[in-house]
Design an enzyme around this catalytic site. Structure first.
Site, PDB file in Angstrom:
ATOM      1  N   HIS A  73       8.867   6.406   9.553  1.00 17.88           N
ATOM      2  CA  HIS A  73       8.853   5.005   9.102  1.00 17.88           C
ATOM      3  C   HIS A  73       8.043   4.098  10.026  1.00 17.88           C
ATOM      4  O   HIS A  73       7.728   2.978   9.658  1.00 17.88           O
ATOM      5  CB  HIS A  73      10.267   4.410   9.128  1.00 17.88           C
ATOM      6  CG  HIS A  73      11.229   5.041   8.197  1.00 17.88           C
ATOM      7  ND1 HIS A  73      10.903   5.353   6.914  1.00 17.88           N
ATOM      8  CD2 HIS A  73      12.533   5.379   8.354  1.00 17.88           C
ATOM      9  CE1 HIS A  73      11.973   5.872   6.324  1.00 17.88           C
ATOM     10  NE2 HIS A  73      12.970   5.904   7.174  1.00 17.88           N
ATOM     11  N   CYS A  95       4.145   8.184   9.659  1.00 17.45           N
ATOM     12  CA  CYS A  95       3.356   8.785   8.580  1.00 17.45           C
ATOM     13  C   CYS A  95       2.003   8.074   8.464  1.00 17.45           C
ATOM     14  O   CYS A  95       1.948   6.840   8.499  1.00 17.45           O
ATOM     15  CB  CYS A  95       4.127   8.667   7.271  1.00 17.45           C
ATOM     16  SG  CYS A  95       3.173   9.255   5.871  1.00 17.45           S
ATOM     17  N   GLU A 125      10.534   0.411   7.987  1.00 21.98           N
ATOM     18  CA  GLU A 125       9.096   0.358   7.677  1.00 21.98           C
ATOM     19  C   GLU A 125       8.673  -1.085   7.392  1.00 21.98           C
ATOM     20  O   GLU A 125       7.622  -1.550   7.869  1.00 21.98           O
ATOM     21  CB  GLU A 125       8.776   1.250   6.470  1.00 21.98           C
ATOM     22  CG  GLU A 125       7.295   1.207   6.116  1.00 21.98           C
ATOM     23  CD  GLU A 125       6.983   1.868   4.781  1.00 21.98           C
ATOM     24  OE1 GLU A 125       7.720   2.760   4.347  1.00 21.98           O
ATOM     25  OE2 GLU A 125       5.974   1.469   4.177  1.00 21.98           O
ATOM     26  N   ASN A 221      16.483   8.101  -0.922  1.00 21.33           N
ATOM     27  CA  ASN A 221      15.618   8.677  -1.963  1.00 21.33           C
ATOM     28  C   ASN A 221      16.295   9.862  -2.642  1.00 21.33           C
ATOM     29  O   ASN A 221      16.117  10.083  -3.832  1.00 21.33           O
ATOM     30  CB  ASN A 221      14.221   8.994  -1.418  1.00 21.33           C
ATOM     31  CG  ASN A 221      14.152  10.283  -0.629  1.00 21.33           C
ATOM     32  OD1 ASN A 221      14.101  11.354  -1.209  1.00 21.33           O
ATOM     33  ND2 ASN A 221      14.167  10.184   0.700  1.00 21.33           N
TER      34      ASN A 221
HETATM   35 FE1  F3S Z   1       4.752   9.260   4.152  1.00 20.13          FE
HETATM   36 FE2  F3S Z   1       4.965   8.978   1.575  1.00 20.13          FE
HETATM   37 FE3  F3S Z   1       6.571  10.589   2.839  1.00 20.13          FE
HETATM   38  S1  F3S Z   1       4.640   7.379   3.062  1.00 20.13           S
HETATM   39  S2  F3S Z   1       6.803   9.689   4.847  1.00 20.13           S
HETATM   40  S3  F3S Z   1       4.356  10.830   2.637  1.00 20.13           S
HETATM   41  S4  F3S Z   1       7.133   9.277   1.135  1.00 20.13           S
END
Ligand code: F3S
Length: 279
Positions: A73, A95, A125, A221
């Site tokens: 995040h 990410c 995030e 999620n």
């Molecule tokens: Fe990145 Fe998308 Fe997973 S932003 S952490 S690839 S849900």
């Protein structure tokens, strides 16, 4: 019983990368920790602890000189500076799609008087995006839905989006601004991983007799995937691991579908599938 896996299921690119980086970090000298649980998956967090990677809940809990892994995040610039001052080494597992949103927030802040962050207020995030735009002196608002758009907005207006948002929400915010005569500059930073998992789960749940959804109960999620499946398949079960499966759930079931949240590694999915085919 036939076992079918959803077309898109399980760990997304960013989570897989963060797990790889944390596992590599476990070999480092000295104390190794993640800043907060690496992902919303208790089994993975316990497994990392067995490998010597513990959870530091906040910067104050980070031992001096430790190797610190930043989760996917991301964090605010303030937190990154504080961690860097304490840690021996910082491994940034933010990410790359979140990093793209962070850069987008900074760029919009430099060009626009006001930045709207479309996302969930308080999510780490989103806090990272807000902090970056504020550091660039922009007026910043978090907008979780069209109802949150303030009446007075300094213009020009820029929009950046939390990676897990749905495009419908972004579009309704853009439409509402346009209806007020505002033409926002939009950085669509939505990552399609979440949407692909939801669409694939919905499609599979309509075709099978039962669905198993794998992932942490604290994972929003995964919980959302379980809701999507339940709405389409009455026999839908949210589990964290194969041990929770009760064979009685599958009496009279010929075909079972399997899906998993973006924080569920492949080995956990395989363990469930291997168990289900024995029933
Ligand atoms: Fe990145 Fe998308 Fe997973 S932003 S952490 S690839 S849900």
């Amino acid at each position: 019983m036939d076992v079918l896996r959803a077309k898109h299921a399980g760990a997304c690119y960013g989570v897989g990368r963060a797990l790889d980086l944390a596992q590599e970090a476990s070999c480092a000298q000295g104390v190794v920790c993640t800043l907060g649980p690496l992902i919303h998956n208790p089994h993975v967090v316990e497994s990392l602890e067995r490998q010597g990677v513990f959870v530091a809940p906040d910067v104050d809990s980070v031992p001096d000189g430790a190797t610190v892994v930043i989760r996917s995040h991301g964090v605010t610039p303030d937190v990154m500076r504080a961690v860097s001052a304490k840690a021996g080494e910082v491994i940034d597992a933010t990410c790359p799609f979140v990093q793209r949103a962070q850069v987008g927030a900074e760029e919009l802040a430099a060009r626009c008087g006001c930045v709207l962050v479309v996302g969930e207020s308080g999510h780490p995030e989103v806090e990272g995006l807000v902090a970056r735009a504020k550091e660039a002196q922009a007026h910043v608002c978090v907008v979780s839905s069209v109802n949150d758009i303030p009446d007075d907005l300094p213009q020009p207006v820029g929009i950046v989006v939390q990676t897990t948002q749905r495009s419908e929400n972004l579009n309704s915010v853009i439409d509402a601004l346009r209806a007020r005569g505002i033409a926002p500059e939009v950085k669509n930073t939505i990552c399609t991983a979440t949407r692909k998992r939801q669409d694939a789960a919905a499609s599979l749940a309509q075709k099978v007799d039962a669905m198993v959804v794998i992932g942490g109960r604290n994972s929003s999620n995964t919980t959302r995937l379980a809701e999507i499946c339940k709405a389409r398949c009455a026999k839908s079960f949210h589990i964290e691991s194969a041990e929770e499966i009760d064979p009685a759930w599958f009496e009279g079931v010929d075909t079972v579908g399997v899906t998993a949240g973006a924080s569920t590694p492949d080995d956990q999915i395989k363990a469930v599938e291997d168990f289900l085919v024995t029933l």
